[in-house]
Structure formats: structure tokens, C-alpha cells
Design an enzyme around this catalytic site. Structure first.
Site, PDB file in Angstrom:
ATOM      1  CD  GLU A 277      -2.324   1.298   3.032  1.00 43.55           C
ATOM      2  OE1 GLU A 277      -3.276   2.234   2.755  1.00 43.55           O
ATOM      3  OE2 GLU A 277      -1.704   0.236   3.677  1.00 43.55           O
ATOM      4  CE  LYS A 341      -8.196   1.196   3.654  1.00 41.51           C
ATOM      5  NZ  LYS A 341      -7.436   1.919   4.523  1.00 41.51           N
ATOM      6  CB  CYS A 406      -4.762  -0.663   4.601  1.00 45.62           C
ATOM      7  SG  CYS A 406      -3.886  -0.865   6.477  1.00 45.62           S
TER       8      CYS A 406
END
Length: 541
Positions: A277, A341, A406
Site C-alpha cells: 500500500e 479503497k 490494508c
């Protein structure tokens, strides 16, 4: 039990102290089958309000041990004063402890509603509250009880139907059954009041545990450990870039050189290369010079490159906003796709209610500004170099996969949507540097095991500072890296499209538990109220 409140407190504290040992770093997963027994013994006869307080005490202590890494994240990397960091930790764990408090009060209430058989609903109540924790206030389903069993592959395969909540259900049922059996064997806990053997509860727990073991064993022996028909070579890079210099422009060149060197050690044999990430400490789309350098690395790797990088977009009024994105680029420089995300980290990527209530706070994670959520799950596809399998390859068929960034990987329903959209394996990229050398990196990794089991999809994980690694479709950990090391690793990742019950239907089991609890609660609300258990016990004979 009401005559010895100190003993009740000691028992509740004991469960709180045992819970952290069930999860990494201690990782004594078998302890979870008995860790809640002291709490349930403490709840043997108190009122709902006393049970609430005992549960809150136990839950707060337990979550303080599990979530102690919050202090590291806030103080070391968020530059929050140490005393403030501890105060925030206590505030957070007190909130999480409320779920155990509600469970404890409900446990006592259900037992009083249907004597002897109300306890069968206790595991449903625990699951209901875990489901609530998954969604309430953006959700924090960190270290649900079922995650403690991530290494027990011969038990957790039921997650492909019931999700992680099914394992939590089983753990609570076993704890309740053993606690009731102990209370029956030791009359002291009930003031020498004669009690019947809780054979129904114990038998039910034993049967369900046996069925879970039989199903899990048959699955992993029959399918899980066989050589997959189709697999890909996936390489992951763990650069170990220090969080304090990650966004410093003076270190951009060194960071890219590190990625280049580590990617080169994969030897050019990977079908897909994965960086973590926010791997690029710049905006990939807006830095032509650095963009060309990233594409050159992909060319030398002769494989598609997946990496994280922030992106800038503009709203209808031309105001800029940020996205935490993952890009997939082909060796020739073609952009194969971008995923933004969806589920952001509160206080890490944005401040909730910043414009009104929490205007005085800043993000805990240093770097660039606040992010906004992306539109939804995106499934990438690419043409593999060659299927690395024991049998025939897949010919020229492109392979589909999904990417979780994440924090997203701890949300079961979010992950299953990628499986539902056709993903044949999954990748998660993360930057866990701000956890430090705490238990959090391994806790985070352990939850990925359940996402594999739930959907029968393999996972590759690339983390900036670790833990990076690979998990097969049945939850077996194929390889992991130590934290805070520079490394590149690769493995054969099975490519499947199994469509498990869970990936098709989601949390049907968990919502079934909610429904059962709702029915019992309605029954309790509309029945004729009687005195609290303490009042009954105190009545002279």
C-alpha cells in the site's frame, strides 16, 4: 454467587486477562475454548445490571491487552503525548468492552427467561454483538473471538458456510457448556442449591464441535492439501521503508532503488509482482519522471506490477480530493486497472465529523491529507506468463483477482464481494509500519486466514514492514516474512473460482443469530416481569 462479589470480580478479571493470550503475539489459540469460563461462572446468579458491570470489566481488560498496540501507533507515529495515547486506548477498549457487557447482561436475562434452555441462545447473542461491532460507527471487527483459531485448520473450515462468526459461536457454546458443567460439579458456585446435570448443553456442544472437526478434516484431507490444477507465481516485495521518511521527497530515489533491487531478486519468473500500500511516495499519475521509473521496473520484471499510490480527483465544483489506490500496470506500460479503497481507517485516513464535532483533531498517520472512499469492488484481470501447476495450464485465459487495501481485509462481507464478482485469488496490500513491533501486524495477518477459508481463495499479502506472505484457499499459511526486514518472496498461488456458500450468501448465519435473539428479546419484553435473580435469592425461606 451474590454473597461473594469479590469472587465474581476475580473471575471476571481472570477472563479479561486470559483473552489477550488467545491472539498473537501470545497465540495460544486453544486457550479460547476455556478463556470465557471464569466470566460465565461469575455470571451464575447476579442481576442484569451486575452482570453488565462484570462483563464491562472483563471486556475492557481483555481488549486493553489485545489492542495495546494503539499506544505505539499514536505515540510513536502519531506524535500524541503518551498519557493522551493511554487515555484514548482506555476510551477505545471501554467502548469495545461494552459489547462484552451487553452479552453478559443478555446471558443472565436469557437464562431467566427460559430456565435451563435460555443458555442455548447465548452464542447467538455473542455473534449478534460481533456483527454489530463489524458495522457500528464504521465498524471495528478487530480480533473477533473466532480469529483466535486461525491456526486450527481442522476446526475453522466451517467458515466457508458460517463465516468467522460460526467459529465464534462454537467457542462461546463450548465455554458456556463447560462453565455450566463446572457449576454443577461444584455446588459451591450456586450456594449448594441442587441442580440438574446440563447434559443437553454439553451434548449439543460436543456434537457441534465433532461435526465441525469432521467437516474440516474431510475438506482439507480431500481437497485442501492437494496440488492445485492451476496456479500462478506471485512475488511480493517488502521494502521496510521507515514511516518517518516515507513521505520525505529527499528519500524518493532511495525508495525506488530499494523497490527495484528487491523486485530484481524475484528473478523474472513471477506472473505478478506486488508492492505494498502507498508504495510510491508520490502521485503516480502526476509525476511523469517517477512514473517512467516505475514502469521500467515492471518491464525488467517482465510481469504485471500491482502497487499502491495515492490518487487525486476533483468533485463537481473542481475541489480536489484524495483516493488510496492500487494500480495494475503491464510490462509494456499499459494501465490494466485501478482500485480505490472503499473502507477507510477512521483517524488514520480521515477524521470522522471533522467539520463539526472533531475539528480539533488531526490524523494519527503522518503523510498527506484526508482521503475519500472509492466506489466499490474492482476485479482486475491479466494474462499470466504460464500457469505453474502439476497438470495442464489454462491456455490463454486471463486470470481475475481482487485487491484489498490494508484495513479492508478485516471486513468479511467486503472481501466476499470480490469473490462474488469473479475473483480467482486475492491480494491484500498494506502499510503496517505504524504498528511498530507490537502484536498488531500478526493480528492483522491472522484475520486474512479466515478470508481465504470463507471464500476458498488464496491470498498474497505485501506489507511495507511485514507481515508479508501467502495463504492457500483453505487457510494454510504457505510462507511469511519477519517484520521490519527487507525481503522479496514468491510462491505458487492456487487459482480457483469455487463460489462457497459464504461467498454467495454472506452472513446468513450471523443474521439468523440476530433474528433468534430478537425473537427472544420480544418474548422477554412482552412477558410478565418477575423479580431480579438477586431478589429471589435473598428472599428468606
Amino acid at each position: 454467587m451474590y454473597r461473594w462479589p469479590v469472587r465474581s470480580i476475580v473471575l471476571a478479571v481472570a477472563s479479561g486477562l486470559l483473552l489477550p493470550f488467545c491472539f498473537p503475539k501470545f497465540d495460544i489459540g486453544l486457550l479460547a475454548w476455556v478463556a470465557l469460563i471464569p466470566l460465565h461462572l461469575a455470571l451464575d446468579s447476579p442481576s442484569k445490571w451486575r452482570a453488565f458491570r462484570l462483563g464491562w470489566l472483563s471486556g475492557t481488560i481483555g481488549f486493553t491487552g489485545i489492542m495495546a498496540w494503539v499506544v505505539t501507533a499514536m505515540h510513536t507515529y502519531g506524535k500524541v503525548p503518551l498519557l493522551v495515547a493511554y487515555a484514548v486506548l482506555l476510551l477505545l477498549t471501554s467502548y469495545l468492552g461494552l459489547f462484552v457487557a451487553l452479552y453478559s447482561a443478555g446471558y443472565v436475562w436469557f437464562r431467566s427467561l427460559i430456565p435451563r434452555y435460555g443458555l442455548f441462545v447465548a452464542p447467538c447473542l455473542w455473534v449478534t454483538l460481533e456483527l454489530a461491532r463489524t458495522y457500528l460507527f464504521s465498524g471495528l471487527p478487530w480480533s473477533l473471538l473466532g480469529y483466535s483459531q486461525y491456526r486450527q485448520l481442522d476446526v475453522i473450515q466451517i467458515a466457508d458456510h458460517l463465516g468467522v462468526y460460526g467459529v465464534s459461536f462454537l467457542l462461546v457454546l463450548v465455554n458456556v457448556a463447560i462453565a455450566e458443567l463446572i457449576a454443577w460439579l461444584m455446588p459451591l458456585f450456586r450456594g449448594f442449591v441442587p441442580a440438574r446435570l446440563p447434559w443437553e448443553l454439553v451434548t449439543t456442544a460436543a456434537i457441534l464441535l465433532g461435526l465441525s472437526w469432521a467437516y474440516s478434516t474431510s475438506l482439507i484431507v480431500g481437497e485442501g492439501f492437494q496440488t492445485p490444477k492451476t496456479s500462478l507465481r506471485v512475488g511480493v516485495v517488502q521494502p521496510n521503508v521507515d514511516q518517518s521518511i516515507k513521505w520525505d521527497p529527499a528519500h524518493r530515489d532511495d525508495t525506488l532503488l530499494r523497490y527495484d533491487r528487491l523486485t530484481d531478486t524475484l528473478g523474472g519468473g513471477a506472473d505478478l509482482v506486488v508492492w505494498p500500500e502507498a508504495a510510491t511516495p508520490f502521485f503516480f499519475e502526476r509525476e511523469p519522471e517517477y512514473q517512467l521509473r516505475v514502469l521500467a521496473i515492471a518491464n525488467r520484471a517482465s510481469a504485471p506490477l500491482l502497487f499502491g499510490s495515492p490518487a487525486v480527483r476533483f468533485d463537481n465544483e473542481r475541489r480536489p480530493y484524495l483516493l488510496n489506490s492500487a494500480y495494475l500496470v503491464a510490462p509494456g506500460g499499459t494501465l490494466l486497472g485501478r482500485y480505490d479503497k472503499q473502507h477507510l481507517v477512521p483517524f488514520g485516513e480521515y477524521i470522522p465529523l471533522k467539520s463539526s464535532l472533531l475539528f480539533f483533531l488531526d490524523k494519527l498517520v503522518e503523510g498527506i491529507g484526508d482521503f475519500q472512499a472509492g466506489p466499490g469492488p474492482t476485479v482486475f484481470s491479466f494474462m499470466p506468463r504460464q500457469a505453474q501447476a502439476a497438470g495442464e495450464g489454462d491456455g490463454g485465459r486471463p486470470v481475475k483477482f481482487g485487491v484489498l487495501i490494508c484495513y479492508e481485509v478485516i471486513f468479511p462481507d467486503l472481501v466476499r464481494r470480490f469473490a462474488q464478482n469473479g475473483a480467482e485469488f486475492l491480494v491484500t496490500i498494506t502499510n503496517d509500519a505504524w504498528f511498530g513491533e507490537s502484536s498488531a501486524p500478526m493480528q492483522h495477518f491472522s484475520m486474512v486466514v479466515f478470508r481465504s477459508v470463507e471464500n476458498h481463495l488464496a491470498f498474497a499479502r505485501a506489507a511495507n514492514t511485514g507481515v508479508s506472505g501467502f495463504i492457500d484457499p483453505f487457510g494454510r499459511i504457505l510462507d511469511t516474512s519477519p517484520i521490519f526486514t527487507q525481503t522479496a518472496m514468491q510462491a505458487a498461488v492456487p487459482v480457483l473460482q469455487p463460489h462457497t456458500f459464504y461467498s454467495r450468501h454472506g452472513d446468513v448465519f450471523a443474521y439468523g443469530c440476530v433474528l433468534i435473539c430478537a425473537v427472544l428479546c420480544l418474548f422477554g419484553l412482552f412477558r410478565t416481569e418477575g423479580p431480579e435473580p438477586d431478589a429471589i435469592a435473598a428472599t428468606p425461606v
